[in-house]
Design a protein around this motif. Structure first.
Motif, PDB file in Angstrom:
ATOM      1  N   ASP A 136       0.857  -1.179   0.000  1.00  0.00           N
ATOM      2  CA  ASP A 136       0.000   0.000   0.000  1.00  0.00           C
ATOM      3  C   ASP A 136       0.897   1.234   0.000  1.00  0.00           C
ATOM      4  O   ASP A 136       2.129   1.129   0.011  1.00  0.00           O
ATOM      5  N   ALA A 137       0.277   2.400  -0.012  1.00  0.00           N
ATOM      6  CA  ALA A 137       1.020   3.646  -0.185  1.00  0.00           C
ATOM      7  C   ALA A 137       1.922   3.988   0.990  1.00  0.00           C
ATOM      8  O   ALA A 137       2.768   4.879   0.874  1.00  0.00           O
ATOM      9  N   SER A 138       1.783   3.293   2.106  1.00  0.00           N
ATOM     10  CA  SER A 138       2.672   3.542   3.245  1.00  0.00           C
ATOM     11  C   SER A 138       3.940   2.704   3.194  1.00  0.00           C
ATOM     12  O   SER A 138       4.865   2.937   3.969  1.00  0.00           O
ATOM     13  N   LEU A 139       3.978   1.730   2.281  1.00  0.00           N
ATOM     14  CA  LEU A 139       5.062   0.754   2.266  1.00  0.00           C
ATOM     15  C   LEU A 139       6.021   0.902   1.095  1.00  0.00           C
ATOM     16  O   LEU A 139       7.192   0.511   1.205  1.00  0.00           O
ATOM     17  N   ALA A 140       5.544   1.431  -0.030  1.00  0.00           N
ATOM     18  CA  ALA A 140       6.384   1.478  -1.228  1.00  0.00           C
ATOM     19  C   ALA A 140       5.824   2.476  -2.229  1.00  0.00           C
ATOM     20  O   ALA A 140       4.629   2.815  -2.213  1.00  0.00           O
ATOM     21  N   ASN A 141       6.696   2.913  -3.121  1.00  0.00           N
ATOM     22  CA  ASN A 141       6.341   3.815  -4.210  1.00  0.00           C
ATOM     23  C   ASN A 141       6.129   2.975  -5.462  1.00  0.00           C
ATOM     24  O   ASN A 141       7.084   2.537  -6.098  1.00  0.00           O
ATOM     25  N   PHE A 142       4.871   2.743  -5.835  1.00  0.00           N
ATOM     26  CA  PHE A 142       4.555   1.875  -6.978  1.00  0.00           C
ATOM     27  C   PHE A 142       3.234   2.318  -7.588  1.00  0.00           C
ATOM     28  O   PHE A 142       2.539   3.186  -7.062  1.00  0.00           O
ATOM     29  N   ALA A 143       2.911   1.743  -8.745  1.00  0.00           N
ATOM     30  CA  ALA A 143       1.631   1.957  -9.426  1.00  0.00           C
ATOM     31  C   ALA A 143       1.365   3.424  -9.735  1.00  0.00           C
ATOM     32  O   ALA A 143       0.207   3.852  -9.799  1.00  0.00           O
ATOM     33  N   ASN A 144       2.431   4.201  -9.955  1.00  0.00           N
ATOM     34  CA  ASN A 144       2.308   5.614 -10.338  1.00  0.00           C
ATOM     35  C   ASN A 144       1.496   6.419  -9.326  1.00  0.00           C
ATOM     36  O   ASN A 144       0.867   7.417  -9.684  1.00  0.00           O
ATOM     37  N   GLN A 145       1.525   6.021  -8.074  1.00  0.00           N
ATOM     38  CA  GLN A 145       0.774   6.744  -7.047  1.00  0.00           C
ATOM     39  C   GLN A 145       1.357   8.121  -6.765  1.00  0.00           C
ATOM     40  O   GLN A 145       0.629   9.056  -6.426  1.00  0.00           O
ATOM     41  N   VAL A 146       2.682   8.234  -6.892  1.00  0.00           N
ATOM     42  CA  VAL A 146       3.364   9.495  -6.628  1.00  0.00           C
ATOM     43  C   VAL A 146       3.688  10.226  -7.926  1.00  0.00           C
ATOM     44  O   VAL A 146       3.688  11.454  -7.977  1.00  0.00           O
ATOM     45  N   GLY A 147       3.955   9.476  -8.979  1.00  0.00           N
ATOM     46  CA  GLY A 147       4.260  10.075 -10.275  1.00  0.00           C
ATOM     47  C   GLY A 147       5.716  10.419 -10.475  1.00  0.00           C
ATOM     48  O   GLY A 147       6.079  11.064 -11.465  1.00  0.00           O
ATOM     49  N   ASP A 148       6.590   9.961  -9.573  1.00  0.00           N
ATOM     50  CA  ASP A 148       8.015  10.260  -9.667  1.00  0.00           C
ATOM     51  C   ASP A 148       8.726   9.397  -8.625  1.00  0.00           C
ATOM     52  O   ASP A 148       8.085   8.708  -7.826  1.00  0.00           O
ATOM     53  N   THR A 149      10.034   9.471  -8.606  1.00  0.00           N
ATOM     54  CA  THR A 149      10.790   8.840  -7.534  1.00  0.00           C
ATOM     55  C   THR A 149      10.542   9.588  -6.221  1.00  0.00           C
ATOM     56  O   THR A 149      10.078  10.738  -6.219  1.00  0.00           O
ATOM     57  N   THR A 150      10.855   8.943  -5.135  1.00  0.00           N
ATOM     58  CA  THR A 150      10.791   9.550  -3.810  1.00  0.00           C
ATOM     59  C   THR A 150      12.151   9.418  -3.144  1.00  0.00           C
ATOM     60  O   THR A 150      12.992   8.617  -3.565  1.00  0.00           O
ATOM     61  N   ALA A 151      12.364  10.192  -2.098  1.00  0.00           N
ATOM     62  CA  ALA A 151      13.621  10.087  -1.348  1.00  0.00           C
ATOM     63  C   ALA A 151      13.804   8.659  -0.851  1.00  0.00           C
ATOM     64  O   ALA A 151      12.836   7.976  -0.495  1.00  0.00           O
ATOM     65  N   VAL A 152      15.040   8.218  -0.816  1.00  0.00           N
ATOM     66  CA  VAL A 152      15.314   6.813  -0.486  1.00  0.00           C
ATOM     67  C   VAL A 152      14.968   6.460   0.953  1.00  0.00           C
ATOM     68  O   VAL A 152      14.868   5.279   1.300  1.00  0.00           O
ATOM     69  N   THR A 153      14.755   7.468   1.782  1.00  0.00           N
ATOM     70  CA  THR A 153      14.395   7.241   3.189  1.00  0.00           C
ATOM     71  C   THR A 153      12.891   7.325   3.432  1.00  0.00           C
ATOM     72  O   THR A 153      12.437   7.259   4.577  1.00  0.00           O
ATOM     73  N   HIS A 154      12.103   7.436   2.391  1.00  0.00           N
ATOM     74  CA  HIS A 154      10.692   7.809   2.514  1.00  0.00           C
ATOM     75  C   HIS A 154       9.795   6.705   3.060  1.00  0.00           C
ATOM     76  O   HIS A 154       8.723   6.990   3.594  1.00  0.00           O
ATOM     77  N   TYR A 155      10.210   5.440   2.946  1.00  0.00           N
ATOM     78  CA  TYR A 155       9.342   4.322   3.321  1.00  0.00           C
ATOM     79  C   TYR A 155       9.975   3.416   4.377  1.00  0.00           C
ATOM     80  O   TYR A 155      10.265   2.245   4.112  1.00  0.00           O
ATOM     81  N   PRO A 156      10.179   3.930   5.604  1.00  0.00           N
ATOM     82  CA  PRO A 156      10.777   3.074   6.639  1.00  0.00           C
ATOM     83  C   PRO A 156       9.927   1.852   6.963  1.00  0.00           C
ATOM     84  O   PRO A 156      10.461   0.801   7.334  1.00  0.00           O
ATOM     85  N   ALA A 157       8.610   1.951   6.819  1.00  0.00           N
ATOM     86  CA  ALA A 157       7.750   0.799   7.113  1.00  0.00           C
ATOM     87  C   ALA A 157       7.912  -0.310   6.086  1.00  0.00           C
ATOM     88  O   ALA A 157       7.516  -1.450   6.331  1.00  0.00           O
ATOM     89  N   GLY A 158       8.506   0.014   4.944  1.00  0.00           N
ATOM     90  CA  GLY A 158       8.667  -0.967   3.886  1.00  0.00           C
ATOM     91  C   GLY A 158      10.045  -1.580   3.806  1.00  0.00           C
ATOM     92  O   GLY A 158      10.345  -2.319   2.858  1.00  0.00           O
TER      93      GLY A 158
END
Length: 246
Positions: A136-158
């Motif tokens: 889900d959106a709290s765990l990873a950046n996928f499925a074009n939910q953000v539309g770009d890369t995110t900072a590498v520290t953005h998903y500690p829960a994942g």
């Protein structure tokens, strides 16, 4: 040797590599997974270190500043330097050859297929770095939910069981392993064997494996066992890499 890596030590031992379609109901739906992710089997690896995060724009910028390396996308993407606010995003638009040049400069290596997967999933056969819970959106950046890369520290829960970030989504990651010459049929299948030629670095034009999925791709492609290919000269907005030290 370049010092600016946050290393995570992956202890020596066996882990389960590949997919058991009896327990991975997502993979069971796709012939591709059954073709390239089976059989699930145990692999022993000696200890190694892997970067906690993918190589960032900031790290790539140091590489460019300290070498005379010609990066084809420098003027198109970095005409005024690192994109503002993206210093800690993963570097993208890098080819396999670009990643290898960085590794030679930094005194490190690209992870093998097995090294990448063990760091992503640990030893308990989990489907995703965080466990078996659907993404889900709290765990990873996928499925074009953000539309770009995110900072590498953005998903500690994942993060993975070893504390490695971004092993699912954000970017595809180049690894060292050969795919082959036929995109529809990997030359090197499972079980994984490190000494059968799949880790040869001699041919810089042969298809190489990529892992992790990316910010554009759906949840079926960000499973720990998902394996895919790309041309080593390919560049993309969701194609980066991380490194290991053995």
């Amino acid at each position: 040797m370049f010092k600016q890596f946050d290393w995570v030590t992956i202890p020596a031992g066996v882990f389960w590599m590949g997919t058991d379609v009896a327990t991975d109901t997502v993979a069971a739906q796709f012939a591709w997974a059954q073709q390239v992710e089976q059989p699930q089997h145990q692999v022993y690896l000696p200890d190694y270190r892997i970067s906690r995060y993918p190589v960032t724009n900031a790290q790539w910028g140091v590489f460019l500043a300290q070498t005379d390396y010609t990066w084809a996308d420098h003027d198109k993407l970095w005409l005024s330097g690192i994109p503002e606010g993206k210093e800690q995003h993963p570097v993208v638009w890098v080819t396999w050859q670009d990643a290898m040049a960085f590794c030679r400069w930094a005194g490190v290596s690209l992870p093998t297929d097995a090294e990448w997967e063990k760091a992503a999933r640990g030893t308990d056969k989990r489907l995703y770095p965080w466990g078996n819970q659907a993404p889900d959106a709290s765990l990873a950046n996928f499925a074009n939910q953000v539309g770009d890369t995110t900072a590498v520290t953005h998903y500690p829960a994942g993060k993975s069981p070893y504390g490695v970030f971004d092993m699912a989504g954000n970017t595809w990651e180049w690894i060292s392993t050969v795919w082959g010459t036929d995109k529809d049929n990997p030359e090197f299948t499972l079980p994984y064997q490190v000494d059968d030629g799949r880790e040869s670095l001699e041919d810089s034009q042969i298809l190489r494996m990529v892992r992790a999925g990316g910010w554009k791709y759906d949840a079926t492609l960000i499973r720990c066992a998902y394996r895919d290919w790309n041309k080593p000269q390919t560049r993309g907005s969701g194609l980066g890499f991380r490194v290991v030290m053995r």
